[in-house]
Design a protein around this motif. Structure first.
Motif, PDB file in Angstrom:
ATOM      1  N   GLY A   1       0.877  -1.087  -0.028  1.00 50.69           N
ATOM      2  CA  GLY A   1       0.007   0.019   0.053  1.00 50.69           C
ATOM      3  C   GLY A   1       0.855   1.145  -0.102  1.00 50.69           C
ATOM      4  O   GLY A   1       1.869   1.333   0.802  1.00 50.69           O
ATOM      5  N   ILE A   2       0.486   2.365  -0.938  1.00 52.98           N
ATOM      6  CA  ILE A   2       1.378   3.711  -0.716  1.00 52.98           C
ATOM      7  C   ILE A   2       0.612   4.493   0.189  1.00 52.98           C
ATOM      8  O   ILE A   2      -0.629   4.996  -0.188  1.00 52.98           O
ATOM      9  CB  ILE A   2       1.148   4.127  -2.427  1.00 52.98           C
ATOM     10  CG1 ILE A   2       1.619   3.020  -3.153  1.00 52.98           C
ATOM     11  CG2 ILE A   2       2.066   5.425  -2.263  1.00 52.98           C
ATOM     12  CD1 ILE A   2       3.024   2.586  -3.292  1.00 52.98           C
ATOM     13  N   LEU A   3       1.236   4.734   1.254  1.00 50.31           N
ATOM     14  CA  LEU A   3       0.730   5.615   2.018  1.00 50.31           C
ATOM     15  C   LEU A   3       0.949   7.210   1.730  1.00 50.31           C
ATOM     16  O   LEU A   3       1.650   7.386   0.883  1.00 50.31           O
ATOM     17  CB  LEU A   3       1.642   5.548   3.641  1.00 50.31           C
ATOM     18  CG  LEU A   3       1.399   4.178   4.120  1.00 50.31           C
ATOM     19  CD1 LEU A   3       2.157   3.960   5.371  1.00 50.31           C
ATOM     20  CD2 LEU A   3       0.010   4.010   4.532  1.00 50.31           C
TER      21      LEU A   3
ATOM     22  N   LEU B   1      -0.950  -1.383  -4.228  1.00 50.04           N
ATOM     23  CA  LEU B   1      -2.276  -0.839  -4.032  1.00 50.04           C
ATOM     24  C   LEU B   1      -2.300   0.792  -3.839  1.00 50.04           C
ATOM     25  O   LEU B   1      -1.601   1.228  -2.901  1.00 50.04           O
ATOM     26  CB  LEU B   1      -2.730  -1.463  -3.043  1.00 50.04           C
ATOM     27  CG  LEU B   1      -2.986  -3.108  -2.935  1.00 50.04           C
ATOM     28  CD1 LEU B   1      -3.437  -3.694  -1.574  1.00 50.04           C
ATOM     29  CD2 LEU B   1      -3.714  -3.298  -4.123  1.00 50.04           C
ATOM     30  N   GLU B   2      -2.645   1.334  -4.845  1.00 51.50           N
ATOM     31  CA  GLU B   2      -2.823   2.741  -4.632  1.00 51.50           C
ATOM     32  C   GLU B   2      -4.289   3.436  -4.541  1.00 51.50           C
ATOM     33  O   GLU B   2      -5.106   2.730  -4.900  1.00 51.50           O
ATOM     34  CB  GLU B   2      -2.403   3.405  -6.167  1.00 51.50           C
ATOM     35  CG  GLU B   2      -0.802   3.747  -6.302  1.00 51.50           C
ATOM     36  CD  GLU B   2      -0.825   5.191  -5.319  1.00 51.50           C
ATOM     37  OE1 GLU B   2      -1.274   5.631  -4.399  1.00 51.50           O
ATOM     38  OE2 GLU B   2       0.375   5.813  -5.765  1.00 51.50           O
ATOM     39  N   ASP B   3      -4.324   4.426  -3.864  1.00 45.10           N
ATOM     40  CA  ASP B   3      -5.596   4.901  -3.710  1.00 45.10           C
ATOM     41  C   ASP B   3      -6.026   5.697  -4.821  1.00 45.10           C
ATOM     42  O   ASP B   3      -7.273   5.590  -5.362  1.00 45.10           O
ATOM     43  CB  ASP B   3      -5.892   5.952  -2.409  1.00 45.10           C
ATOM     44  CG  ASP B   3      -4.397   6.831  -2.489  1.00 45.10           C
ATOM     45  OD1 ASP B   3      -3.621   6.842  -3.050  1.00 45.10           O
ATOM     46  OD2 ASP B   3      -4.812   7.947  -1.809  1.00 45.10           O
ATOM     47  N   ILE B   4      -5.124   6.473  -5.581  1.00 44.15           N
ATOM     48  CA  ILE B   4      -5.527   7.302  -6.915  1.00 44.15           C
ATOM     49  C   ILE B   4      -4.267   7.597  -7.637  1.00 44.15           C
ATOM     50  O   ILE B   4      -3.309   7.593  -7.130  1.00 44.15           O
ATOM     51  CB  ILE B   4      -6.101   8.771  -6.192  1.00 44.15           C
ATOM     52  CG1 ILE B   4      -6.577   9.284  -7.621  1.00 44.15           C
ATOM     53  CG2 ILE B   4      -5.364   9.474  -5.526  1.00 44.15           C
ATOM     54  CD1 ILE B   4      -7.835  10.387  -7.179  1.00 44.15           C
TER      55      ILE B   4
HETATM   56 MG    MG Z   1      -1.364   7.964  -2.889  1.00 46.62          MG
END
Ligand code: MG
Ligand code: IMP
Length: 371
Positions: free
Chosen positions: A44-46, A101-104
């Protein structure tokens, strides 16, 4: 909920929790179809992806590992284009299937960084999954393996995504929207606080319309309409008229109002259910409540004022001290819940109601002007 304000910007309801959940289910289905025979490492990218990763992982029913890295390239609502380092990878990635896993994904600058960083990590394969994607801004020739929801080039917040730090805790997605030009407000305060007087003054000063549910009820009672007789049975006891009756009546009134710069709601909402109904009603019109303005005066002063008013107004509920106390009790137990409701939207304003009428108008105007 309709329009919210974060820092200086306004955001409107955009993608529901339900739609997000559906998109994640779909992503998990695709990813597990490709990866279930091995143990992928999800990264995950924080900060933005924390909620997405949590929900994604919960849906993923096969062996997997989870890690997080930090790699921010964003400030405010514009991509700064600045490139930062990746922090937090401790795992040996050699020979692994890694799924980012990127949010956007917006311009793709961050994505490019990710590809650069993983180039020499000797992974078996690197896959990219993003919950949101802005195809109109994406300028790179880089593969994105899994896309949840494609959205237009408009800034969004919520579900982990922020605007200068705020909005990550919203459980659904909100989209940026222009500052509303119509300023609807709620005027609050216990009985006898001078709401009616101040509402009239503000109405004239700003060209607003004034909706007093109390006045509407009294007019119905005077005309002895069906609604009037029903309302009277509650009001005579100093009780509130039930939500469904009030909301129905209010809808009819609001939809018949002449055009103005906004509505002053006086005596409404009185319950959280009514507040939610009001938000929905305004949202249909593309509007919102700008603020809950509460005039505050000590109770002892108010009782004396009300008994005085009862001598001339003929209002049955102003003549009896027990009925007055019952109304105060109603006000503080039920209506104060609304303070919390609007406070969480940064829309609550307390205004000192002791002083000359003009001073109080000035205090109210100062708040109104800043909405
Ligand atoms: Mg991001
Ligand atoms: P990119 O490098 O331009 O693709 O942008 C990626 C990063 O910008 C994301 O990880 C977010 O932190 C941020 N970002 C881009 N668009 C939005 C948005 O609409 N809302 C909140 N953050 C965004």
């Amino acid at each position: 909920m309709s329009i919210i304000k974060l820092h200086d910007k306004y955001f409107k309801t955009y993608i529901s929790e339900k739609k997000i959940a559906k998109a994640i289910k779909q992503l998990v289905k695709q990813v597990s179809g490709d990866c279930k025979d091995e143990t992928p490492l999800f990264i995950g990218i924080l900060n933005g992806s924390f909620m997405f990763v949590a929900d994604f992982i919960r849906e993923y029913n096969y062996n997997c590992e989870v890690s997080f890295v930090k790699l921010a390239s964003y400030q405010g609502t514009n991509s700064s284009g600045k490139i930062k380092q990746l922090v937090g990878i401790n795992e040996n990635l050699e020979g692994r299937t890694v799924v980012i896993l990127e949010d956007i994904i917006d311009t793709g600058n961050t994505l490019q960084e990710i590809y650069e960083i993983f180039k020499d990590k000797k992974v078996k394969q690197l896959k990219i999954a993003t919950l949101f994607f802005k195809p109109d801004v994406f300028k790179k020739e880089l593969p994105i393996d899994y896309i949840g929801i494609a959205i237009p080039d408009k800034f969004i917040v919520g579900y982990g995504l922020d605007y200068d730090g705020l909005g990550r805790n919203l459980s659904s997605i909100y989209q940026i929207t222009p500052k509303p030009t119509i300023k609807n407000i709620l005027l609050f305060g216990p009985p006898g606080v001078g709401k009616g007087t101040q509402a009239d003054l503000l109405k004239a000063k700003y060209n607003l319309t004034h909706v007093s549910t109390g006045d509407v009820f009294r007019s119905h009672m005077k005309r002895e309409t069906k609604l009037g007789i029903l309302a009277k049975s509650y009001i005579d006891k100093g009780n509130l008229v039930p939500d469904d009756v009030t909301i129905k009546m209010l809808k009819t009134v609001v939809n018949k109002l002449p055009a103005s710069n906004g509505i002053i709601f006086d005596g409404f909402p009185r319950t959280k259910a009514q507040a939610i109904a009001l938000d929905e009603l305004l949202e249909e019109k593309g509007e919102t409540i700008g603020g809950m303005l509460t005039i505050e005066v000590p109770t002892s002063l108010l009782i004396a004022r009300l008994l005085e008013r009862g001598k001339t107004s003929g209002r049955s509920d102003d003549q009896d001290e027990n009925k007055i106390l019952n109304r105060f009790n109603e006000y503080y137990t039920k209506t104060e819940i609304l303070k919390e409701y609007y406070q969480t939207q940064n829309k609550y304003f307390g205004i000192d109601g002791v002083g000359e009428i003009s001073e109080i108008t000035k205090r109210l105007s100062d708040v109104f002007n800043k909405l």
